[in-house]
Design an enzyme around this catalytic site. Sequence first.
Site: not given
Length: 777
Positions: A33-34, A225-226, A256, A614
Amino acid sequence: MQNIISQLNEAQQAPVLQKDGPMIVIAGAGSGKTRVLTVRIANLMSQGVDAFNILALTFTNKAAREMKKRIADIVGNNEAKNLWMGTFHSVFAKILRIESEKLGYPSNFTIYDTQDSVRLIGSIIKEMQLDKDIYKPKQILGRISSYKNSLITVKAYFNNPDLQEADAMSKKPRMGEIYQQYVERCFKSGAMDFDDLLLKTNELLNRFPDVLAKYQDRFRYILVDEYQDTNHSQYLIVRALSDRFQNICVVGDDAQSIYAFRGANINNILNFQKDYDNVRMYRLEQNYRSSKNIVEAANNVIDKNKTKLDKVVWTANDDGPKIKVHRSVTDSEEGRFVASTIFEQKMQNQLPNSNFAVLYRTNAQSRSIEDALRKRDIPYRIYGGLSFYQRKEIKDVLAYLRLVINPKDEEALVRVINYPARGIGNSTVEKLTVAANHFKRSIFEVMEHIDKIDLRLNTGTKTKLQDFVTMIKSFQVINENQDAFYLTEHITKKTGLVQELKKDGTPEGITRIENIEELLNGIKDFTEGQKEIDGARGALAEFLEDVALATDLDKDTGDDDRVALMTIHLAKGLEFPHVFIVGLEEDLFPSAMSLNTRSELEEERRLFYVALTRAEHQAYLTYAQSRYRWGKLVDSEPSRFIEEINDSYLEYLNPVDHGGYRYKPQMDIDIFGDIDKSKLRLSKPVSSAPPAYLKTEVNDKPNIRKLKPVSGIKTQSNTNLFDSNLMVGNIVMHERFGKGQIMSIEGVGADKKAEIKFDVGGLKKLLLKFAKLQVIG
């Protein structure tokens, strides 16, 4: 630009190529996504959108820096500098400094951190003569924070009888007065806390339509973002700013969303399509980070949640090793398993420490892990511990710096007015505080006019106060012409701070001096770095804002090769080749405090999903059968989250009790079955003979293998119990005591002993047949 876009997969290209209109990108863990965000911004700029008209909001400075660097690599550094990109708090702080006068604040307002706020609330509670055991400053601050993030101002609080009644029921009937005093004192000190940066931005945009129109026109393209981590206050700001052009792109993953405890509202992402017209939804479902076993196992768990957006995360990566599940008897043994596994993996595969992370639900769990890593001589770093900038000596220097920028900052002033000691006692400070409250002025302003106010202070005290004011003003003059490093170095000498610490010859005193030296190193590095930024000159105000808005994870550790220890909440957004998730026990993870409602349990499950994803290559799930809680050893039950993973993705490291983590009845359930009355022999007298299963007659032939007589059993060779080739000088590893060197060996056979000098614990004499030593050098 087309070459860069062609490197994306089709799912990633779609949101990059859509220029206008509202859009939501549901990005699974590790789906890039980044990269999508950065390429989208770069593509907008390549299509003629001015960088000044793009606003990109992130949740960490680290994420903002990384994105800006990637964009600079595509469009050039000069253009990237013009982007409005940063955390919610840093971007809104920038806007508030520009528009501060409209709200009655100075443009150089101070940003209070948690410690500043807690100390101020403590002072208010003391002045109001309230019971500090009932009105606990940290709890009161948490309550005020929740009010602000829910846009409940002091006025709104006093207009809400339900809130007042709730506080009265919790034995805090004067909560509203404390809230009012806190807000007034912050305002008088020219200070905002972190929550104010959001609350005051909302106030600015709602009370001043011209300001809203100005920033709506400026930010024609907004990216967040997020988005699943936004709270109500952040949500309203984004809605207001994007309302005119509606060119808003939000990226996030409902799976998340793990910050409900600090106000994050998962409904913001779930209901995004209801907030805007003609929303386009894109899904990034290919995971590039983790192995197939990890991705599928994570899917197994998150599928159990009912509140979610539809997506199917998949990966083209290899299957990878199965997720290893380990059961320990105690939490100390769990720590030793983690440390020994890291040690073995490092030795066998030549891996750096930074490849490993240990994630836990609560900070308290780090103790047993730390102990074990120390004994194995494995360097580690705890994230989320006491930050460098929270240490007393650093806070003291920063307080002087804050006073230079904003003399109205009462928290900073009270902290250093008599440190180092200059004969200004607590009673004098109390008189100054009372006078400041009476005249509705800052303490510093009262001190500036101390000759005109009758506080019944003697001439000597007045002189000391005037000297303090003169000293601060002299620092202000230097600040106008010099950078932050020169000023800070001057302040540490002029105030006598370093000389004061030098009087303390203890190791702690030396460490404090070293910390101040490290602070100066950091400021020097900052001022040098600012030279590369257009319009920045390394000024003190820029440094203080950078410190105030920094988070622990934002700090660049450089080439620091250490195992990472952190709570799962702090691990979000990070990735490691090898991840240990420890303490997977009921009432610990999931937390006992999160089992009251389905929504709480689902957040815990999302937290486990974040932890598992992770891991890039190998994940370990560990739990203990007993663990210390408040000094008492209590039995533990394995977490339901292990149960929710299909066995095909797991490898049990305790094969003797394969599947033993599953719940097993503690009694024979047949005892609850129907009674077979035909087997009742009530007519026969009760025999006093032992039951059949205790009989030992020769004629009994139980269907088990015959046991060999003792004389026929071969004893295990001593060479299997210990290494007979051990020599004086060998470097060895012991499971409990860690690394050590053999100093002497005595005895023979089973009585052979070695005296070993361990790095932690000193000299110990061990019987080798029990020691299980591993020679490492």
